[in-house]
Design an enzyme around this catalytic site. Structure first.
Site, PDB file in Angstrom:
ATOM      1  N   GLY A 180      83.276  36.735  14.564  1.00  0.00           N
ATOM      2  CA  GLY A 180      84.642  36.579  13.758  1.00  0.00           C
ATOM      3  C   GLY A 180      84.586  35.678  12.483  1.00  0.00           C
ATOM      4  N   ASP A 211      77.879  23.830  22.682  1.00  0.00           N
ATOM      5  CA  ASP A 211      77.987  25.241  22.936  1.00  0.00           C
ATOM      6  C   ASP A 211      76.627  25.794  23.752  1.00  0.00           C
ATOM      7  OD1 ASP A 211      79.354  27.392  23.395  1.00  0.00           O
ATOM      8  OD2 ASP A 211      79.093  28.341  21.465  1.00  0.00           O
ATOM      9  N   LYS A 223      72.497  34.453   7.618  1.00  0.00           N
ATOM     10  CA  LYS A 223      73.834  34.269   8.195  1.00  0.00           C
ATOM     11  C   LYS A 223      74.695  34.062   7.057  1.00  0.00           C
ATOM     12  CE  LYS A 223      76.285  31.908  12.129  1.00  0.00           C
ATOM     13  NZ  LYS A 223      76.252  30.998  13.080  1.00  0.00           N
TER      14      LYS A 223
END
Length: 558
Positions: free
Chosen positions: A26, A138, A45
């Site tokens: 996203g 995470d 990226k």
């Protein structure tokens, strides 16, 4: 030229020639690219172009790159270069052609030796990050990558927290991370410490050894409740070949209280090695010292009983300080004569003997008591009126064409739309109402009250079975009743009649967290409900009444 989100493959980005696309999320896309001067292939990226102008998203992306640059460790995916092309930031990382740990576990169950080896390398990387003041937030199988030689690397520091930094790029009240691997304190949106990463690594360890995570749920709310309350299932129930000591080690890694977990990731890894018999125990060494870092194993909570409240956490809060739950702050006024050598929790305060009153004095005491009660009632009435006043009048109207509604709100409030992922909506429009202007996608710390209106999918958010499709289209109450009749976990709700349709109210808490947002659900268009959500609260008076009135003002726009 950076690509538009979902657009064709660019020929180049900055000095790099693009060879192919690896994947997209996203927020960013990742490309296989090569630098023409040195011929080194990299994973590039690139922030999605439509997000490059959003300051919060841009800061988060930049922070990930800066964090990786400072974390030079053999098992942390390295960054080679940071740059910007036509206003869109990017960074170049080492290109790994292997799979993720998630891919490997999907293909086959790991051997205990392989799991222990992976854990040792990632634990060292995680401890190094903690020593540098970085909390990953995470840790999960999808963020552990492998090279051609099978060496693991910890990746994706996109939501990492820099300890001591005043960084707020996430939406206030929303926990950061992935629910399956989130610690109890993450689920509560409380302050976190490195112990939160150790819990997540414990979940990954459990999954590597058994093939399944310890906790699951039909929806995110049920999953969060498991992290908060449920005891850790015995891993030997999934793999009877595991040594019994494995259960105790994993239970300690997944303790509800951060203080009860292992002190570092490396100590957890060493305990796993010992539980699996990969280290030989010296004679005369007890379990507490050998497996549990010299402390007894925390007691296992009984089935169905809520976990004990954790002590105050000294780590950096995931949200602004004023978003802490009031019940999580305790103040102890200790007696000056207390024994300082005895822990406060164990001090016994002697009860003072009740004074003996002569008979003639008792009527005066009773009269004083009556006057005091009357005074308290009057004060309570005044205070309650101030706390629960209905708030300002709804003298402004906003029409949102994407949602197909009109809604009333106090004059002077800000009304803004956003089309990105927000709260429970991964797509489509969200209307953000706030008493002060804030970025629609957050953070919301400058406002006292933020209410978000959006459409959500009850199947993915609340786990309503597909078999209840007809009830979903009728109204939320019918859908939840249908889901409950089929054994699904459903939230507790109150009926909420409105001109827009028969809805339900989920009370939630103030301040809100992702697990406890106050939500009003109204019938929507087909299988998508209209949700009115208190996304942020900082003492705004009369919030609950105002929230109800705003939801009741919604009408279908013509």
């Amino acid at each position: 030229m950076p690509p538009a989100h979902g657009g064709p493959l660019p020929e180049s980005i900055g000095p790099y020639k693009v060879l192919g696309k690896i994947g997209a999320g996203g927020m960013a896309s990742i490309y296989r690219a090569v630098h023409p001067k040195d011929g080194r292939e990299v994973a590039l990226k690139v922030l999605a172009m439509h997000l490059a102008s959003k300051s919060a998203t841009r800061r988060r992306f930049q922070r990930e790159a800066d964090t990786l640059l400072r974390l030079q460790h053999p098992h942390i995916l390295p960054v080679y270069d940071i740059g910007e092309a036509d206003g869109t930031p990017y960074f170049a990382m080492r290109l790994l052609s292997g799979h993720t740990l998630e891919n490997r576990m999907h293909d086959s169950l790991l051997t205990a030796n392989d799991a222990a080896y992976i854990l040792r390398q990632i634990a060292g990387a995680l401890d190094f990050a903690h020593e540098q003041g970085v909390i990953h937030r995470d840790v999960k199988p999808g963020n552990i990558l492998f090279d051609d030689d099978g060496e693991p690397y910890l990746a994706d520091f996109g939501v990492a927290r820099i300890m001591g930094a005043d960084v707020r790029t996430s939406m206030t009240g929303d926990f950061i991370g992935t629910a399956t691997y989130a610690s109890p304190e993450q689920c509560r949106s409380e302050g976190i410490t490195p112990a939160s990463d150790i819990y997540s690594l414990g979940v990954v360890s459990y999954e590597m050894l058994t093939g399944t995570p310890p906790f699951s749920g039909a929806n995110i709310l049920a999953l969060i409740k498991q992290h908060l309350d449920a005891p850790v299932p015995d891993p030997c129930d999934f793999d009877p070949t595991l040594p019994p000591d494995t259960a105790g080690v994993l239970a300690k890694a997944l303790a509800k209280r951060p203080a009860d977990r292992y002190s570092t990731a490396t100590v957890l890894s060493q305990a796993i090695d010992r539980a699996l018999g990969l280290e030989q125990r010296p004679d005369g060494v007890e379990d507490a010292e050998w497996l549990y870092e010299g402390r007894p194993l925390p007691p296992r909570p009984p089935e169905g009983a809520p976990a004990p409240e954790p002590p105050p956490v000294s780590g950096e809060p995931d949200t602004a300080p004023h978003d802490a739950e009031p019940d999580d702050i305790h103040e102890i006024d200790e007696d000056s004569d207390a024994n300082e050598d005895e822990p406060p929790a164990n001090r016994v305060l002697a009860a003072a003997p009740a004074p003996h009153l002569p008979r003639w004095a008792r009527p005066g005491v009773y009269a004083s008591l009556v006057v005091s009660i009357v005074g308290l009632l009057v004060a309570g009435t005044v205070l309650g009126t101030r706390l629960f006043a209905s708030g300002p009048s709804l003298d402004a109207t906003t029409r949102d064409q994407q949602l197909g509604i009109t809604i009333k709100h106090p004059g002077g409030w800000s009304a803004a739309s956003t089309h990105g992922a927000l709260l429970f909506a991964s797509r489509g429009s969200s209307l953000v109402l706030s008493d002060r202007a804030v970025p629609p996608e957050g953070p919301y710390t400058n406002a006292s009250l933020v209410i978000v209106v959006q459409r959500l999918d009850p199947v993915s958010v609340f786990g309503v079975p597909e078999a209840c499709r007809a009830e979903i289209e009728r109204n939320p109450a019918a859908a939840f009743d249908c889901a409950s009749a089929r054994g699904a976990v459903t939230p507790t709700y109150d009926d909420f009649p409105s001109a827009y349709g028969h809805g339900v109210r989920l009370d939630g808490t103030l301040p809100p967290t992702r697990a406890t947002y106050p939500i009003i659900l109204l019938p929507g268009e087909g299988d998508r409900w209209l949700a009115v959500i208190v996304a942020h609260w900082d003492g705004y008076p009369g919030t609950r009444d105002l929230f109800d009135h705003i939801a009741q003002s919604i009408r279908a726009s013509t």
